[in-house]
Design a protein around this motif. Structure first.
Motif, short mmCIF file in Angstrom:
data_model
loop_
_atom_site.label_atom_id
_atom_site.label_comp_id
_atom_site.label_asym_id
_atom_site.label_seq_id
_atom_site.Cartn_x
_atom_site.Cartn_y
_atom_site.Cartn_z
N ASN A 1 0.83 -1.20 0.00
CA ASN A 1 0.00 0.00 0.00
C ASN A 1 0.86 1.26 0.00
O ASN A 1 0.40 2.34 0.34
N VAL B 1 -2.80 -1.73 -2.95
CA VAL B 1 -3.88 -1.21 -2.12
C VAL B 1 -3.71 0.30 -2.08
O VAL B 1 -2.70 0.81 -1.60
N THR C 1 -11.69 -3.26 2.77
CA THR C 1 -10.76 -3.18 1.64
C THR C 1 -9.79 -4.35 1.65
O THR C 1 -9.41 -4.87 0.59
N THR D 1 -9.32 -6.81 -1.46
CA THR D 1 -8.00 -7.13 -2.03
C THR D 1 -7.78 -8.63 -2.06
O THR D 1 -7.29 -9.19 -3.05
N THR E 1 -6.95 -2.30 -5.55
CA THR E 1 -8.14 -1.86 -4.83
C THR E 1 -7.93 -0.42 -4.37
O THR E 1 -6.80 0.03 -4.20
#
Length: 397
Positions: free
Chosen positions: A95, A123, A172, A176, A198
């Motif tokens: 992320n 992410v 989330t 994912t 995502t």
């Protein structure tokens, strides 16, 4: 055999959504390596993890069962070490913001040719393109507010409330995970990996799909309203004698007569003004006032007992203490025993899916910072002297 025992997952992320996805995979048997900087994941700082107070509950919940490696990918040697670890990995989850990934040459486009079988999961807050691609986001901002969720949930006559920490992140994380597993399935057929992405904002829009679909199709949608303007005479929250709340949800025309019989007002069922749907707000207020008086005379336990004589959908508004003590929460598998890394264990939330007859759960405690750096680098082919050199150069620790 654990469900995902044949998968090697490398996770380079912080906070909740990325780590949470990898943590569920670890619960299901995947071999997960967590890569951190020397500062460590920020959630490490939220709770002490010492022999006197073992097991950081926040960090542990998102990182249980993983092995931990510390690399400085800003150094050439640290980046090279990460690439080496990824050589036989099945999944990479990150992320880190897209701009930072590009600058480090660790974005998907930089790695896809060298690692064609790798499933690369981004992410993000707002996606991989557009003006806000590198705007920082938490679930409170990207999922809760910018997606429309907060506006739809908060009635307009009061100050808005925010989401609880990690609420949208966990949604989330599951989104994912679903994308990663779809890509794993595809790779079994094609032999090639792919990028999976995502965004907190997009997942929020999907979670709000009932309201959003109506708005997109019809141009307007009824969202949260003040209690005095809401339709649905028997639906909503009602306060009980012991100052608790019970939530009643109406699903069809049979609910009204059931409720009237339960509260001793069957005489209202056949009255034309109470015919479904009740559109006269004066009648709605009359029925709601009636129910307010009924529930105010009952304890929560008594109210639940009354509702169980019907087939109306309802639930008490449970506190955290209520849920922990609820036998049904135990039956539903809501909690697991979490190893604390100091020889003990504590209760923690379970992953949201069970596989009957197959054991899943924490494969071990969350790693101490850099606990497995030497072990993982050795498995990647580094000799002891090479690992010592990486550590001496500050590229690993």
């Amino acid at each position: 055999m654990p469900l995902l025992s044949d998968l090697k997952v490398v996770e380079w992320s912080t906070w909740i959504a990325g780590p949470g996805c990898a943590a569920v995979m670890a619960d299901w048997g995947a071999q997960v390596i967590k890569v951190e900087s020397a500062a460590g994941d920020a959630t490490r700082t939220f709770w002490p993890d010492t022999a006197e107070c073992p097991g950081n509950p926040i960090f542990s919940n998102e990182n249980r069962g993983k092995r931990g490696v510390v690399l400085d990918v800003g150094k050439a040697e640290g980046r090279a070490a990460l690439i080496t670890i990824l050589q036989d990995a099945d999944v990479f989850i990150t992320n880190v913001r897209p701009g930072a990934l590009k600058r480090a040459r660790l974005d998907y486009d930089s790695l896809k040719d060298e690692l064609p079988a790798l499933i690369y999961a981004n992410v993000t807050g707002y996606g991989l393109t557009g003006a806000d691609v590198d705007t920082p986001a938490f679930d409170l901002t990207g999922f809760w507010n910018r997606s429309g969720v907060a506006s739809a949930i908060n009635p307009p006559d009061r100050e808005p409330i925010g989401s609880r920490p990690g609420f949208g992140d966990h949604v989330t994380a599951l989104a994912t995970l679903s994308g990663v597993l779809a890509a794993v399935h595809e790779r079994a057929r094609t032999g090639r990996g792919r990028q999976v992405e995502t965004a907190l904002m997009r997942v929020g829009c999907y979670a709000l799909g009932w309201d959003m679909s109506i708005k997109l199709r019809n141009g307007e949608a009824l969202t949260a309203q003040p209690r005095h303007t809401r339709p649905g005479a028997i639906a909503g929250y009602f306060r009980t004698k012991d100052e608790r709340w019970i939530c009643v949800s109406q699903r069809g025309p049979n609910d009204f007569p059931q409720m009237m019989r339960a509260v001793g007002r069957a005489d209202l069922i056949e009255q034309p003004r109470c015919a479904a749907p009740i559109v006269d707000m004066a009648v709605v207020h009359e029925i709601r006032d009636l129910l307010d008086r009924v529930f105010e005379a009952l304890t929560l336990e008594e109210a639940c007992a009354m509702m169980k004589t019907t087939d109306i959908i309802f639930a008490p508004m449970a506190s955290l203490d209520d849920v922990i003590a609820d036998p049904q929460a135990q039956e539903a598998g809501c909690f697991v025993d979490m190893p604390d890394g100091w020889g003990g264990s504590f209760k923690a939330p379970a992953a949201p899916v069970r596989f009957p007859a197959t054991a899943t759960g924490p494969a071990g405690p969350a790693p101490k910072l850099g606990e497995h750096t030497r072990q993982v680098l050795a498995e990647a082919g580094y000799g002891q002297a090479e690992v010592d050199a990486l550590i001496a150069a500050g590229a690993a620790s």
